[in-house]
Design an enzyme around this catalytic site. Structure first.
Site, PDB file in Angstrom:
ATOM      1  N   HIS A 174     -24.372 -22.899  10.274  1.00  7.30           N
ATOM      2  CA  HIS A 174     -24.806 -24.081   9.627  1.00  7.30           C
ATOM      3  C   HIS A 174     -24.012 -24.444   8.452  1.00  7.30           C
ATOM      4  O   HIS A 174     -23.321 -23.575   7.621  1.00  7.30           O
ATOM      5  CB  HIS A 174     -26.110 -23.671   8.890  1.00  7.30           C
ATOM      6  CG  HIS A 174     -27.017 -24.852   8.402  1.00  7.30           C
ATOM      7  ND1 HIS A 174     -27.718 -25.673   9.622  1.00  7.30           N
ATOM      8  CD2 HIS A 174     -27.145 -25.402   7.302  1.00  7.30           C
ATOM      9  CE1 HIS A 174     -27.929 -26.684   8.845  1.00  7.30           C
ATOM     10  NE2 HIS A 174     -27.659 -26.491   7.375  1.00  7.30           N
ATOM     11  N   SER A 210     -27.343 -31.840   8.322  1.00  8.34           N
ATOM     12  CA  SER A 210     -28.214 -31.043   7.956  1.00  8.34           C
ATOM     13  C   SER A 210     -29.549 -31.775   7.375  1.00  8.34           C
ATOM     14  O   SER A 210     -30.118 -32.370   8.165  1.00  8.34           O
ATOM     15  CB  SER A 210     -27.730 -29.964   6.677  1.00  8.34           C
ATOM     16  OG  SER A 210     -28.831 -28.993   6.331  1.00  8.34           O
ATOM     17  N   ASP A 236     -26.770 -20.727  13.954  1.00  6.00           N
ATOM     18  CA  ASP A 236     -27.489 -21.705  12.942  1.00  6.00           C
ATOM     19  C   ASP A 236     -28.803 -21.314  13.393  1.00  6.00           C
ATOM     20  O   ASP A 236     -29.292 -21.607  14.484  1.00  6.00           O
ATOM     21  CB  ASP A 236     -27.166 -23.021  13.318  1.00  6.00           C
ATOM     22  CG  ASP A 236     -27.760 -23.872  12.133  1.00  6.00           C
ATOM     23  OD1 ASP A 236     -28.460 -23.421  11.475  1.00  6.00           O
ATOM     24  OD2 ASP A 236     -27.475 -25.098  12.291  1.00  6.00           O
TER      25      ASP A 236
END
Length: 307
Positions: free
Chosen positions: A281, A153, A251
């Site tokens: 995600h 991320s 995501d």
């Protein structure tokens, strides 16, 4: 493919965004409360907390040694958390799995967080630890071959930025970059990528939450137009290390990760994009206990082995 049923069960229990202000301290405390005790974590040969002395200051790191050996490849890991969440503890299980599956010694970085630390403090910590790891090669038993950087991320965004910083500095020690569902474009115009609309709601990370979650970083001085903040805006991607870009089908950030991988390849970089169907995600950190998703660590090992 629809979202994995085990993920769907968890998503159904999450409260909806209510628009109330985010409280970093309370959210960090909530994360910390979910960390399992050391005795319940994946056992490795050795896990040690040390301090890395870098140009940006003293940075806490956690070193994971998978087995006893004469030498190791090194993998420096940057945890995710929208630049204001996450810690050595919250992502301890990710670092352990990376060490176990790759056989590399993993150096996890406890970089400074927004909003307490203004940009570029966290990024400088990450880059500083990479350089420190190379300098500490003898004490870390580095084999002098692999020096990989990996992150998930926002940590994946740091991977891309660190790789660019190293190239610009003339430091060619980084041999691989591994980006798990990276945050690479902090311009959150919903029309920039189809996945921002396609996966806008119902999959954990929601498009409407991107601005408030990243506001702490942006308000600390991070400019979305700066390629060190939004690495996808870097014009020249040539000469960067081979890359593995892992994305998740469900995501909002999926398309920016895949476009970055495409742009790397177009620039002559050896780049692999791997989309995980049924995933959302955060699946590496949150759902790697599901066998279909745990294989991401084996894919990472294979990427390191073949280059």
């Amino acid at each position: 493919m629809t979202i994995h049923p085990e993920i769907a069960k968890i998503l159904a229990t999450l409260p909806a965004l209510d628009g109330s202000p985010l409280d970093p301290q309370a959210m960090r405390a909530g994360e910390a409360a979910q960390v399992p005790p050391p005795e319940d974590r994946l056992p490795l040969h050795a896990v040690e907390d040390v301090t890395a002395s870098t140009p940006s200051g003293e940075v806490p790191v956690r070193i994971y040694t998978p087995v006893e050996a004469d030498s190791y490849g090194l993998l420096v890991y940057f945890h995710g958390g929208a630049f204001f969440l996450g810690s050595l503890d919250t992502h301890d299980h990710v670092a352990r799995s990376l060490a176990e599956e790759t056989g590399h010694k993993v150096v996890s970085v406890g970089y400074r967080l927004a909003p307490e630390a203004a940009f570029p403090a966290g990024l400088q910590d990450c880059y500083g630890v990479v350089r420190w790891a190379a300098e500490q090669g003898e004490s870390l038993k580095w084999d002098g071959k692999d020096l990989a950087v990996a992150g998930d991320s926002s940590g994946g965004g740091f991977v891309a930025a660190v790789a660019a910083m190293a190239k610009d500095d003339g430091f060619d020690g980084i041999t691989h970059q591994i980006l798990f569902y990276p945050s690479l474009d902090l311009d959150f115009d919903v029309d920039r990528y189809a996945s921002l609309r396609e996966n806008a709601e119902g999959y954990g990370l929601e498009t409407a939450g991107l601005k408030p979650f990243n506001a702490f970083y942006l308000e600390s001085g991070a400019d979305p137009a700066d390629p060190l903040v939004s690495p996808i805006k870097r014009e020249d991607l040539s000469g960067l290390p081979p890359a593995l870009v892992v994305t998740a089908e469900h995501d909002p950030l999926r398309d920016e990760g895949e476009l970055y991988g495409q742009r790397l390849a177009e620039a002559g970089v050896d780049a692999t994009v791997s989309r995980y169907s049924g995933a959302n995600h955060g699946f590496v950190a949150n759902f790697s206990w599901i066998p279909e998703f745990h294989r991401v660590f084996r894919e990472t090992a294979e990427f390191l082995d073949r280059r």
